[in-house]
Write a protein that holds these residues in place. Structure first.
Motif, short mmCIF file in Angstrom:
data_model
loop_
_atom_site.label_atom_id
_atom_site.label_comp_id
_atom_site.label_asym_id
_atom_site.label_seq_id
_atom_site.Cartn_x
_atom_site.Cartn_y
_atom_site.Cartn_z
N LYS A 85 19.43 38.97 36.10
CA LYS A 85 19.13 40.33 35.63
C LYS A 85 20.38 41.07 35.16
O LYS A 85 20.29 42.09 34.49
CB LYS A 85 18.45 41.13 36.74
CG LYS A 85 17.09 40.59 37.14
CD LYS A 85 16.50 41.38 38.29
CE LYS A 85 15.30 40.65 38.84
NZ LYS A 85 15.43 40.32 40.24
N LEU A 86 21.55 40.55 35.53
CA LEU A 86 22.80 41.22 35.17
C LEU A 86 23.25 40.85 33.76
O LEU A 86 23.00 39.74 33.29
CB LEU A 86 23.91 40.85 36.17
CG LEU A 86 23.71 41.33 37.60
CD1 LEU A 86 24.86 40.83 38.49
CD2 LEU A 86 23.60 42.84 37.66
N ASP A 87 23.95 41.76 33.14
CA ASP A 87 24.53 41.54 31.82
C ASP A 87 26.01 41.19 32.03
O ASP A 87 26.87 42.07 32.09
CB ASP A 87 24.38 42.80 30.97
CG ASP A 87 24.82 42.60 29.54
OD1 ASP A 87 24.89 41.45 29.08
OD2 ASP A 87 25.11 43.61 28.87
N TYR A 88 26.29 39.91 32.18
CA TYR A 88 27.63 39.43 32.49
C TYR A 88 28.58 39.65 31.31
O TYR A 88 28.15 39.70 30.15
CB TYR A 88 27.59 37.94 32.84
CG TYR A 88 27.02 37.68 34.21
CD1 TYR A 88 27.83 37.69 35.33
CD2 TYR A 88 25.66 37.45 34.39
CE1 TYR A 88 27.33 37.48 36.60
CE2 TYR A 88 25.13 37.22 35.66
CZ TYR A 88 25.97 37.24 36.75
OH TYR A 88 25.47 37.03 38.01
N PRO A 89 29.88 39.75 31.62
CA PRO A 89 30.87 39.86 30.53
C PRO A 89 30.84 38.60 29.66
O PRO A 89 30.42 37.53 30.11
CB PRO A 89 32.20 40.00 31.26
CG PRO A 89 31.95 39.73 32.69
CD PRO A 89 30.49 39.73 32.94
N SER A 90 31.31 38.75 28.44
CA SER A 90 31.32 37.61 27.52
C SER A 90 32.39 36.60 27.95
O SER A 90 33.32 36.93 28.69
CB SER A 90 31.61 38.09 26.10
OG SER A 90 32.97 38.49 25.99
N LEU A 91 32.25 35.41 27.43
CA LEU A 91 33.24 34.37 27.69
C LEU A 91 34.60 34.78 27.15
O LEU A 91 35.63 34.52 27.77
CB LEU A 91 32.77 33.05 27.08
CG LEU A 91 33.29 31.77 27.68
CD1 LEU A 91 33.13 31.72 29.18
CD2 LEU A 91 32.59 30.57 27.05
N ASP A 92 34.62 35.46 26.01
CA ASP A 92 35.89 35.92 25.44
C ASP A 92 36.58 36.93 26.36
O ASP A 92 37.80 36.87 26.54
CB ASP A 92 35.69 36.55 24.05
CG ASP A 92 35.40 35.50 22.99
OD1 ASP A 92 35.77 34.32 23.18
OD2 ASP A 92 34.80 35.87 21.96
N VAL A 93 35.81 37.83 26.97
CA VAL A 93 36.38 38.79 27.91
C VAL A 93 36.95 38.06 29.12
O VAL A 93 38.06 38.37 29.58
CB VAL A 93 35.31 39.82 28.35
CG1 VAL A 93 35.73 40.60 29.58
CG2 VAL A 93 34.98 40.76 27.20
N LEU A 94 36.23 37.08 29.61
CA LEU A 94 36.70 36.32 30.78
C LEU A 94 37.95 35.51 30.46
O LEU A 94 38.87 35.43 31.28
CB LEU A 94 35.58 35.43 31.32
CG LEU A 94 34.37 36.20 31.86
CD1 LEU A 94 33.23 35.26 32.16
CD2 LEU A 94 34.75 37.04 33.08
N LYS A 95 38.01 34.93 29.28
CA LYS A 95 39.21 34.20 28.87
C LYS A 95 40.42 35.14 28.83
O LYS A 95 41.51 34.77 29.27
CB LYS A 95 39.00 33.55 27.50
CG LYS A 95 38.07 32.37 27.50
CD LYS A 95 37.87 31.86 26.08
CE LYS A 95 36.87 30.74 26.01
NZ LYS A 95 36.64 30.29 24.62
#
Length: 174
Positions: A85-95
């Motif tokens: 249900k959560l809107d996780y951060p993007s992979l680019d943000v995590l990188k």
């Protein structure tokens, strides 16, 4: 190669640097359409695993006295399970976050003293054969990274990507 002040971390420094490299390699080429996929609704998705890796580095940084916190900690802290249900951060943000905390943590690992590594750090597992200190937190964080890398490598193959490459980016010196 950089030498740590603490002899206890001589084996950790190469592992840390290799993990820094492998984070990029393991996520290389993964398309946006695949980052939230789960296998039979039972696995974690790639973004959740990448976020846990970033959170693990921030967690260890905090233990070792670095005041910065993971801006995405609410998604991952305290062993929080994946929540679709959560809107996780993007992979680019995590990188980006991986490469924000990693050089700072690397510098700290190089400079921390043997005495500080052996300072008590209670982590609540109460395992008789594991001394609760900062040194063992470094070991547990290293183990966690290896565990998540294994899951990510398997997800790559299941989703049809080639296996993880061990290419080295010479510009990453942490």
């Amino acid at each position: 190669m950089d030498q740590p002040v603490s002899k206890s971390l001589e084996i950790i420094i190469p592992a840390f640097r290799m993990h820094t490299q492998m984070f990029d390699n393991i996520l290389a080429g993964v398309e946006t359409k695949d980052v939230l996929k789960r296998i039979e609704g039972r696995t974690n998705h790639i973004v959740w695993m990448a976020g846990n890796l970033v959170n693990c580095r921030y967690w260890l940084a905090g233990i070792l006295g670095i005041a910065e916190t993971d801006p995405n900690s609410s998604f991952f802290e305290n062993a929080r399970a994946l929540d679709e249900k959560l809107d996780y951060p993007s992979l680019d943000v995590l990188k980006k976050e991986w490469h924000t905390i990693s050089p700072k943590l690397y510098k700290r690992l190089l400079s921390i003293s043997e005495e500080e590594l052996h300072e008590p750090y209670a982590f609540g597992m109460k395992v008789e054969f594991v001394t609760e200190n900062k040194l063992n937190m470094v070991g547990m964080a290293t183990d966690r990274v290896g565990y998540l890398f294994g899951q990510l490598g398997l997800m790559r193959r299941i989703l049809g990507y080639e296996g993880v490459r061990y290419d080295i980016n010479e510009k990453l010196n942490y």
